[in-house]
Design a protein around this motif. Structure first.
Motif, PDB file in Angstrom:
ATOM      1  N   TRP A  46       0.849  -1.193   0.000  1.00 21.73           N
ATOM      2  CA  TRP A  46       0.000   0.000   0.000  1.00 21.73           C
ATOM      3  C   TRP A  46       0.884   1.241   0.000  1.00 21.73           C
ATOM      4  CZ3 TRP A  46      -5.028   0.895  -0.760  1.00 21.73           C
ATOM      5  CH2 TRP A  46      -5.533   2.163  -0.431  1.00 21.73           C
TER       6      TRP A  46
ATOM      7  N   VAL B 128      -0.178  -5.338   8.117  1.00 24.50           N
ATOM      8  CA  VAL B 128      -1.132  -6.404   7.840  1.00 24.50           C
ATOM      9  C   VAL B 128      -0.596  -7.159   6.631  1.00 24.50           C
ATOM     10  CG1 VAL B 128      -3.474  -6.955   7.105  1.00 24.50           C
ATOM     11  CG2 VAL B 128      -3.086  -5.239   8.871  1.00 24.50           C
TER      12      VAL B 128
ATOM     13  N   ASN C 210      -0.807 -10.286   4.145  1.00 24.86           N
ATOM     14  CA  ASN C 210      -1.767 -11.254   3.605  1.00 24.86           C
ATOM     15  C   ASN C 210      -3.044 -11.321   4.454  1.00 24.86           C
ATOM     16  OD1 ASN C 210      -0.200 -11.895   1.402  1.00 24.86           O
ATOM     17  ND2 ASN C 210       0.685 -13.730   2.326  1.00 24.86           N
ATOM     18  N   GLY C 211      -3.508 -10.158   4.888  1.00 28.76           N
ATOM     19  CA  GLY C 211      -4.766 -10.083   5.631  1.00 28.76           C
ATOM     20  C   GLY C 211      -4.648 -10.344   7.108  1.00 28.76           C
ATOM     21  N   ASP C 212      -3.442 -10.704   7.591  1.00 24.92           N
ATOM     22  CA  ASP C 212      -3.253 -10.967   9.024  1.00 24.92           C
ATOM     23  C   ASP C 212      -2.398  -9.869   9.649  1.00 24.92           C
ATOM     24  OD1 ASP C 212      -4.617 -13.441   9.343  1.00 24.92           O
ATOM     25  OD2 ASP C 212      -2.962 -14.456   8.322  1.00 24.92           O
TER      26      ASP C 212
ATOM     27  N   ASP D  49       0.839  -9.581   0.164  1.00 24.51           N
ATOM     28  CA  ASP D  49       0.123  -8.306   0.261  1.00 24.51           C
ATOM     29  C   ASP D  49       0.473  -7.635   1.578  1.00 24.51           C
ATOM     30  OD1 ASP D  49      -1.126  -8.614  -2.156  1.00 24.51           O
ATOM     31  OD2 ASP D  49      -2.873  -9.636  -1.314  1.00 24.51           O
TER      32      ASP D  49
ATOM     33  N   GLU E   6      -0.348  -4.266   3.907  1.00 20.87           N
ATOM     34  CA  GLU E   6      -1.243  -3.116   4.068  1.00 20.87           C
ATOM     35  C   GLU E   6      -1.058  -2.520   5.456  1.00 20.87           C
ATOM     36  OE1 GLU E   6      -5.369  -4.002   2.472  1.00 20.87           O
ATOM     37  OE2 GLU E   6      -4.497  -6.002   2.473  1.00 20.87           O
ATOM     38  N   PRO E   7      -1.446  -1.261   5.626  1.00 23.81           N
ATOM     39  CA  PRO E   7      -1.363  -0.649   6.965  1.00 23.81           C
ATOM     40  C   PRO E   7      -2.519  -1.110   7.857  1.00 23.81           C
ATOM     41  CG  PRO E   7      -2.280   0.923   5.407  1.00 23.81           C
ATOM     42  CD  PRO E   7      -1.960  -0.317   4.618  1.00 23.81           C
ATOM     43  N   TRP E   8      -2.416  -0.880   9.173  1.00 17.60           N
ATOM     44  CA  TRP E   8      -3.555  -1.078  10.082  1.00 17.60           C
ATOM     45  C   TRP E   8      -4.722  -0.276   9.507  1.00 17.60           C
ATOM     46  CZ3 TRP E   8      -0.959  -4.630  11.889  1.00 17.60           C
ATOM     47  CH2 TRP E   8      -0.331  -4.752  13.101  1.00 17.60           C
ATOM     48  N   ARG E   9      -5.903  -0.867   9.470  1.00 24.38           N
ATOM     49  CA  ARG E   9      -7.069  -0.144   8.963  1.00 24.38           C
ATOM     50  C   ARG E   9      -8.047   0.145  10.087  1.00 24.38           C
ATOM     51  NH1 ARG E   9      -5.735   2.212   4.393  1.00 24.38           N
ATOM     52  NH2 ARG E   9      -5.315   0.801   2.663  1.00 24.38           N
ATOM     53  N   ALA E  10      -8.208   1.421  10.428  1.00 22.58           N
ATOM     54  CA  ALA E  10      -9.223   1.855  11.386  1.00 22.58           C
ATOM     55  C   ALA E  10      -9.321   3.367  11.270  1.00 22.58           C
ATOM     56  CB  ALA E  10      -8.831   1.472  12.811  1.00 22.58           C
TER      57      ALA E  10
ATOM     58  N   VAL F 105      -6.872  -3.842  17.036  1.00 24.05           N
ATOM     59  CA  VAL F 105      -7.738  -2.925  16.291  1.00 24.05           C
ATOM     60  C   VAL F 105      -7.706  -3.270  14.805  1.00 24.05           C
ATOM     61  CG1 VAL F 105      -8.112  -0.520  15.653  1.00 24.05           C
ATOM     62  CG2 VAL F 105      -7.384  -1.085  17.974  1.00 24.05           C
ATOM     63  N   ALA F 106      -6.487  -3.576  14.302  1.00 27.36           N
ATOM     64  CA  ALA F 106      -6.329  -3.886  12.882  1.00 27.36           C
ATOM     65  C   ALA F 106      -7.070  -5.160  12.501  1.00 27.36           C
ATOM     66  CB  ALA F 106      -4.851  -4.032  12.545  1.00 27.36           C
ATOM     67  N   ALA F 107      -7.092  -6.134  13.417  1.00 33.18           N
ATOM     68  CA  ALA F 107      -7.722  -7.420  13.111  1.00 33.18           C
ATOM     69  C   ALA F 107      -9.232  -7.361  13.273  1.00 33.18           C
ATOM     70  CB  ALA F 107      -7.146  -8.508  14.012  1.00 33.18           C
ATOM     71  N   CYS F 108      -9.712  -6.502  14.155  1.00 29.58           N
ATOM     72  CA  CYS F 108     -11.148  -6.458  14.468  1.00 29.58           C
ATOM     73  C   CYS F 108     -11.955  -5.935  13.286  1.00 29.58           C
ATOM     74  CB  CYS F 108     -11.391  -5.559  15.678  1.00 29.58           C
ATOM     75  SG  CYS F 108     -13.148  -5.369  16.056  1.00 29.58           S
TER      76      CYS F 108
END
Lengths: 223, 248
Positions: free
Chosen positions: B8, B69, B71-73, B97, B99-103, B165-168
């Protein structure tokens, strides 16, 4: 304290947990009552009549029934409004999803919101069908619930709606009951297995108990 | 190892971002995931490109700075921090893949770096004890029952990385907040602020825009320090107790 409960995400979950428990308790009673249909129309209709005279002579005719109805409507409204507000908040908290997707959590957990909507719509249909008779197939007869139940489950759509809703109920209760324990602070690592087992048993007993009625009508056991 | 990375890239908080694809070669299985990204960045710098920004500090799995994050983990496929994840967890030729923490409470600063100061403000709201200054008290001056000490220690392990937070799926900070609340609330040193701590920290958590808990359990699965899911229930119990006492 009421404001603290309503304004906090933790408090709103507590409201959902308590209203959910009220509805769950009602469902257990409702399911047991439904099973009386296997003992013939006299017993089933007699039980239905008793629900209206319950509490007499202390309470006036149908008062107890109306108290139950008011409590249930309050529980449904509180549960649904809390769920709606919390869901809105949850979706806002994660506006961008991950590009790399993978299934998260169990099926029951992921379907809580959709399942709740299905159950809400089902309740409306269920009341219009078997309480008021507004959308009942054939002639709805007040005071003859046994015949009304047989009529409903003699139509294909009556069976489909009911069975789908009861499967949704089972999934909802499976995650819901365990969540209630967590939300009310009763969750511990040492009793997690016991709580999950109890949730599974409750979900299974309720689903099987409720679905047994349309299955009995379809197979001619009840007619 | 030869790998394809989809990373990302985002210039700043307001700019739109997108996944960019890079090829990296000559990756050793003994490299950590961050060393693999260092290799990519060296190549990017040599080519005159902007290196990928990512958070890192101790690289020993104890500071809580790294945050990807993969591969989605959150923190990738192993139950550890990204800095302690090694390339032997991947195969030659893999596409990864990143990605950054998403929140919404963790806005992207640049590329894979997110602003986690919301966590600091939750700590400021109550994640402390009132202690007299001066010489350190004797270690045995305040007796703590062994089970309580173990419980506090288990929760004190939280490094505040934000993987929960990223996983939730709701971007909820309940596991982080519960770890901090439980850590101090069970100890005699934390007793004076026991009620205000949980009420204030939960209130701050809500005002930061984190989502609510739906008990999916994703947070506890992602946590590199193994903060258990029942921590949330323990905090709910503290919150209900404090609300009943209505002490603010």
């Amino acid at each position: 304290m009421t404001r603290t409960l309503w304004d906090s995400t933790v408090g709103k979950k507590v409201i959902m947990a308590v209203s959910g428990l009220v509805m769950l308790l009602y469902l257990v009673v409702h399911m047991i009552g439904n099973l009386k249909i296997f003992f013939g129309s006299d017993e089933f209709n007699g039980y239905a009549h008793w629900l209206r005279v319950m509490g007499e002579p202390f309470l006036h005719h149908e008062w107890a029934l109306w108290i139950v109805r008011v409590v249930l409507v309050a529980a449904v409204v509180l549960h649904a409004v809390s769920a709606y507000q919390l869901s809105r908040r949850d979706l806002r908290a994660r506006p961008i999803t991950y590009v790399h997707k993978r299934p998260r959590a169990s099926y029951a957990t992921r379907t809580m919101r959709y399942g709740g909507i299905i159950l809400g719509l089902f309740i409306v249909w269920h009341i219009l069908d078997l309480t008021t008779g507004t959308v009942h197939s054939g002639g709805f007869q007040h005071g003859h619930p046994y015949q009304n139940v047989v009529d409903t489950f003699s139509t294909w759509y009556g069976n489909v709606i009911y069975i789908v809703a009861m499967l949704a109920l089972g999934l909802h209760v499976q995650h819901g009951f365990w969540s209630v324990a967590q939300t009310l602070g009763a969750g511990r690592a040492s009793r997690d297995r016991a709580l999950k087992t109890l949730a599974n048993v409750l979900a299974l007993v309720l689903t099987v108990g409720f679905i047994s009625v349309p299955v009995a009508v379809m197979t001619g056991v009840v007619s | 190892m030869k790998l394809t990375l989809r990373v990302w890239r985002q210039k700043n908080t307001d700019a739109p971002g997108a996944m960019s694809t890079y090829e990296v070669d000559g990756i050793s299985q003994d490299m950590s995931f961050l060393e693999m990204l260092d290799t990519l960045n060296e190549e990017l710098i040599l080519a005159g490109d902007d290196p990928v920004a990512f958070d890192h500090d101790c690289r020993e799995g104890i500071c809580g700075a790294c945050s990807l994050v993969i591969n989605g983990d959150a923190h990738g496929p192993e139950r550890t921090t990204t800095c302690q994840l090694h390339m032997r967890s991947f195969d030659d030729g893999d596409t990864i893949d990143i990605e950054p923490w998403r929140a919404s409470a963790f806005p992207v600063v640049k590329d894979l770096v997110v602003d986690r100061s919301a966590f600091d403000r939750i700590i400021q709201a109550g994640g402390y004890i009132s202690a007299p200054t001066g010489t350190a008290p004797d270690a045995h001056a305040t007796p703590v029952p062994k089970p309580d000490a173990d419980f506090a220690f288990e929760h004190a392990e939280c490094i505040g990385c934000g993987a929960c937070v990223a996983a939730c799926p709701n971007g909820s900070a309940m596991l982080f907040t519960s770890a901090k609340v439980n850590h101090l609330n069970v100890l005699p040193q934390g007793a004076p602020e026991r009620e205000t701590r949980v009420l204030d920290m939960v209130e701050q958590m809500d005002s930061e825009g984190f989502g609510g808990c739906t008990l999916t359990g994703e947070c506890a699965t992602a946590c590199p320090k193994g903060i258990p899911l029942p921590s949330i229930s323990a905090m709910n119990k503290e919150w209900l107790r404090a609300t009943r006492k209505a002490r603010r």
